[in-house]
Design a protein around this motif. Structure first.
Motif, PDB file in Angstrom:
ATOM      1  N   ASP A 146       0.845  -1.195   0.000  1.00 57.68           N
ATOM      2  CA  ASP A 146       0.000   0.000   0.000  1.00 57.68           C
ATOM      3  C   ASP A 146       0.880   1.244   0.000  1.00 57.68           C
ATOM      4  O   ASP A 146       2.106   1.152   0.060  1.00 57.68           O
ATOM      5  CB  ASP A 146      -0.983   0.015   1.180  1.00 57.68           C
TER       6      ASP A 146
ATOM      7  N   SER B  63       1.658   3.352   2.127  1.00 58.21           N
ATOM      8  CA  SER B  63       2.474   3.649   3.312  1.00 58.21           C
ATOM      9  C   SER B  63       3.855   2.995   3.210  1.00 58.21           C
ATOM     10  O   SER B  63       4.718   3.245   4.041  1.00 58.21           O
ATOM     11  CB  SER B  63       1.772   3.168   4.585  1.00 58.21           C
ATOM     12  N   GLU B  64       4.065   2.164   2.196  1.00 58.69           N
ATOM     13  CA  GLU B  64       5.343   1.468   2.001  1.00 58.69           C
ATOM     14  C   GLU B  64       5.970   1.873   0.674  1.00 58.69           C
ATOM     15  O   GLU B  64       5.304   2.434  -0.189  1.00 58.69           O
ATOM     16  CB  GLU B  64       5.129  -0.050   1.986  1.00 58.69           C
TER      17      GLU B  64
ATOM     18  N   TYR C 141       5.214   3.160  -4.198  1.00 57.34           N
ATOM     19  CA  TYR C 141       4.150   2.172  -4.373  1.00 57.34           C
ATOM     20  C   TYR C 141       3.411   2.447  -5.679  1.00 57.34           C
ATOM     21  O   TYR C 141       3.201   3.588  -6.052  1.00 57.34           O
ATOM     22  CB  TYR C 141       3.192   2.277  -3.179  1.00 57.34           C
TER      23      TYR C 141
END
Length: 168
Positions: free
Chosen positions: A57, A59-60, A87
């Motif tokens: 997602d 956040s990575e 991402y």
């Protein structure tokens, strides 16, 4: 935690590289596939491996290690490029130490020389850039140049097939 996961991926890449076999045919290889250290002779790349962690997602970040290997007798020379990119984006692009979106990791990227059981590793990059293009699932074009804290300069090019292992 991020550095621990990255280090684990790098160690896995090293183990994968040492147990992988080089191809017997020359399909997809080029005479420009080389690693050059301290402006010495160009060492032919005998195999390449790409290990990656795909972000799940926003956040990575995606994290990949591209490893180019030259093997001659009991001597192995290996350049590893650890790259991060956003991402849901392609890995194609130019990576630098200072970029915030396409980063060449200064600590996990390295050059290593192994002779018999003795290994010398050079990392902690002070300068570096690489350009990556993924031509197909297992075919890549890579060019790079970096300098380590100890003063070792390494550059090279690769265009061809690589062993690929990706996980989410």
């Amino acid at each position: 935690m991020k550095k621990l996961i990255s280090l684990s991926m790098l160690l896995l890449a090293f183990s994968f590289v040492f147990i992988s076999c080089s191809r017997d045919d020359d399909e997809g290889s080029s005479s420009s596939n080389y690693i050059q250290v301290d402006n010495g002779s160009k060492l032919a790349v005998s195999s390449a491996a790409v290990m990656g962690f795909k972000a799940s997602d926003a956040s990575e970040e995606n994290f990949y290690t591209i490893t180019l290997i030259n093997t001659a007798g009991t001597s192995t020379k290996m350049a590893s490029l650890a790259i991060y990119f956003p991402y849901n984006q392609s890995m194609d692009g130019t990576y630098t130490l200072t970029s915030t979106s396409r980063k060449l990791d200064d600590w996990l990227s390295s050059y290593a020389e192994t002779t018999g059981s003795a290994m010398q590793n050079y990392n902690d990059l002070t300068q570096g850039t690489c350009t990556v293009k993924r031509n197909s699932t297992d075919n890549f074009t890579v060019s790079f140049s970096f300098k380590t804290a100890s003063g070792k300069t390494v550059n090279g090019e690769f265009s061809g097939k690589a062993s690929v292992q990706e996980s989410n």
